[in-house]
Design a protein around this motif. Structure first.
Motif, PDB file in Angstrom:
ATOM      1  N   ARG A  44       0.124  77.347  61.895  1.00  0.00           N
ATOM      2  CA  ARG A  44      -1.051  77.380  62.765  1.00  0.00           C
ATOM      3  C   ARG A  44      -2.096  78.409  62.336  1.00  0.00           C
ATOM      4  O   ARG A  44      -3.270  78.274  62.682  1.00  0.00           O
ATOM      5  N   HIS A  45      -1.692  79.416  61.606  1.00  0.00           N
ATOM      6  CA  HIS A  45      -2.648  80.446  61.199  1.00  0.00           C
ATOM      7  C   HIS A  45      -2.064  81.213  60.024  1.00  0.00           C
ATOM      8  O   HIS A  45      -0.865  81.513  60.003  1.00  0.00           O
ATOM      9  N   TYR A 131      -0.064  90.154  54.462  1.00  0.00           N
ATOM     10  CA  TYR A 131      -0.195  88.781  54.949  1.00  0.00           C
ATOM     11  C   TYR A 131       0.596  88.586  56.232  1.00  0.00           C
ATOM     12  O   TYR A 131       1.516  89.349  56.555  1.00  0.00           O
ATOM     13  N   GLN A 132       0.211  87.539  56.960  1.00  0.00           N
ATOM     14  CA  GLN A 132       0.956  87.088  58.137  1.00  0.00           C
ATOM     15  C   GLN A 132       0.789  85.583  58.256  1.00  0.00           C
ATOM     16  O   GLN A 132      -0.324  85.061  58.127  1.00  0.00           O
ATOM     17  N   ILE A 133       1.883  84.882  58.493  1.00  0.00           N
ATOM     18  CA  ILE A 133       1.873  83.431  58.675  1.00  0.00           C
ATOM     19  C   ILE A 133       2.421  83.131  60.061  1.00  0.00           C
ATOM     20  O   ILE A 133       3.554  83.505  60.385  1.00  0.00           O
ATOM     21  N   ASP A 134       1.618  82.485  60.887  1.00  0.00           N
ATOM     22  CA  ASP A 134       2.014  82.156  62.255  1.00  0.00           C
ATOM     23  C   ASP A 134       2.322  80.665  62.343  1.00  0.00           C
ATOM     24  O   ASP A 134       1.503  79.830  61.945  1.00  0.00           O
ATOM     25  N   TYR A 135       3.490  80.330  62.873  1.00  0.00           N
ATOM     26  CA  TYR A 135       3.891  78.929  62.973  1.00  0.00           C
ATOM     27  C   TYR A 135       4.750  78.731  64.212  1.00  0.00           C
ATOM     28  O   TYR A 135       5.290  79.688  64.792  1.00  0.00           O
ATOM     29  N   THR A 136       4.862  77.485  64.613  1.00  0.00           N
ATOM     30  CA  THR A 136       5.750  77.116  65.713  1.00  0.00           C
ATOM     31  C   THR A 136       6.833  76.188  65.185  1.00  0.00           C
ATOM     32  O   THR A 136       6.560  75.314  64.356  1.00  0.00           O
ATOM     33  N   GLU A 137       8.053  76.400  65.639  1.00  0.00           N
ATOM     34  CA  GLU A 137       9.134  75.465  65.345  1.00  0.00           C
ATOM     35  C   GLU A 137       9.185  74.453  66.479  1.00  0.00           C
ATOM     36  O   GLU A 137       9.406  74.814  67.635  1.00  0.00           O
ATOM     37  N   GLU A 138       8.958  73.195  66.143  1.00  0.00           N
ATOM     38  CA  GLU A 138       8.885  72.154  67.159  1.00  0.00           C
ATOM     39  C   GLU A 138       9.053  70.797  66.494  1.00  0.00           C
ATOM     40  O   GLU A 138       8.866  70.658  65.277  1.00  0.00           O
TER      41      GLU A 138
END
Length: 329
Positions: A44-45, A131-138
């Motif tokens: 997501r980002h 760095y940063q990686i934003d995600y959702t597990e779904e």
């Protein structure tokens, strides 16, 4: 919880939990895995930053669902619409570049089994990056399409040839954006060329044909300021020209432009294939009498990133140019 890292010395008296590992070091010639996610979900980002200027020496790649072929392969800066040495503010929906050199993207990137994101350091020096990686597990619907991005550069463009932003994408999908750097090798106006999108069975004639380069990037009349005869930088939600590099009279001899055009509200849909080209076209002369004007095919320095979603295939992306052909002098 990190116990070693680039912040170990400053955090020495504070101990674990106090910014011990805020950044990574990628040695010259090596590849580092930023993310290795074993589940279904959505990126997501992404936020990443570095003080290094030669951003075309760092290649970012994305792999979806254990596929050995990357769906994204692109120099780091160009992926964030920042392909020139000068970095400018970008205020768009899917990509933001903020002070001082904070690169952000908000493209939604679904995956059904796994996701791997890597950076290759092709420079002669070690790379320090945060760095940063934003995600959702779904769960991800079976008919979800996968994010793709591919880089290209031609310098100089051969006379009377068109430049291919996207060269024979095959599958089912939607095209969502173009980023370009344009190095002008002639004096005079350079943006008369048409953008053309050849969709599915199109051969000689495209489904979409634009009216000019600045028109495709949602500007008009040479990108000039409203009140005087000068270029106007701009950055908006869907289009922009955030950076213009001017000659300095000595070592920076050419004008260069950085431009993006996101097809978010107006995606280009395709069922079997897609090709997108743009012409490099100027004027041999300019005359108030239109009957006396003549176009001049240009041999400019063009590079681009094509962004699209499609079904996942094993077809490799267009190969990156050789290292020496990536760099902007």
């Amino acid at each position: 919880m990190a116990e070693v890292g680039t912040g170990l010395n400053p955090a020495g008296k504070l101990g674990k939990g106090w910014k011990i590992s805020p950044s990574i070091v990628i040695p010259s010639g090596e590849t580092f895995t930023l993310a290795d996610i074993q589940s279904s979900g959505i990126i997501r980002h992404i936020w990443i930053t570095t003080l290094e200027e030669e951003l075309r020496s760092y290649i970012i790649r994305f792999y979806w669902d254990d596929n050995e072929t990357p769906s994204v392969e692109c120099p780091l800066g160009d992926f964030f619409a920042s392909g020139l040495r000068t970095i400018g503010q970008i205020d768009s929906l899917p990509v933001c570049v903020n002070p001082k050199r904070a690169f952000n993207c908000y493209w939604l990137m679904p995956f059904k089994k796994s996701c791997r994101i890597e950076i290759e350091n092709r420079s002669d020096e070690d790379l320090i990056t945060y760095y940063q990686i934003d995600y959702t597990e779904e769960p991800v619907p079976e008919d979800s399409l996968y994010f793709h991005a591919n880089f290209n550069r031609i310098n100089p463009l051969p006379s009377k040839e068109v430049y291919w932003i996207a060269d024979k994408i095959e599958g089912v999908g939607r095209y969502v954006g173009t980023y370009m750097t344009w190095g002008v090798n002639n004096s005079g106006w350079w943006g008369e060329g048409e953008m053309k999108a050849y969709i599915d069975d199109d051969k000689e004639y495209p489904t979409i044909c634009g009216t000019g380069t600045e028109d495709y990037f949602c500007g008009s009349y040479n990108f000039e300021k409203f009140d005087r005869h000068e270029y106007q930088e701009f950055s908006t939600a869907y289009s922009g020209m955030p950076v213009i590099e001017y000659p300095d009279g000595v070592y920076s001899s050419q004008m260069r432009f950085s431009m993006y055009r996101w097809h978010i509200s107006d995606p280009i849909l395709f069922k079997s294939s897609l090709k997108i080209s743009i012409q490099a076209l100027g004027w041999t002369n300019w005359h108030k009498d239109q009957s006396k004007r003549e176009y001049l095919p240009l041999q400019d320095d063009l590079s681009s990133v094509a962004f699209w979603y499609q079904n996942l295939t094993d077809k490799p992306l267009r190969p990156l140019p050789a290292d020496e052909l990536l760099q902007i002098n």
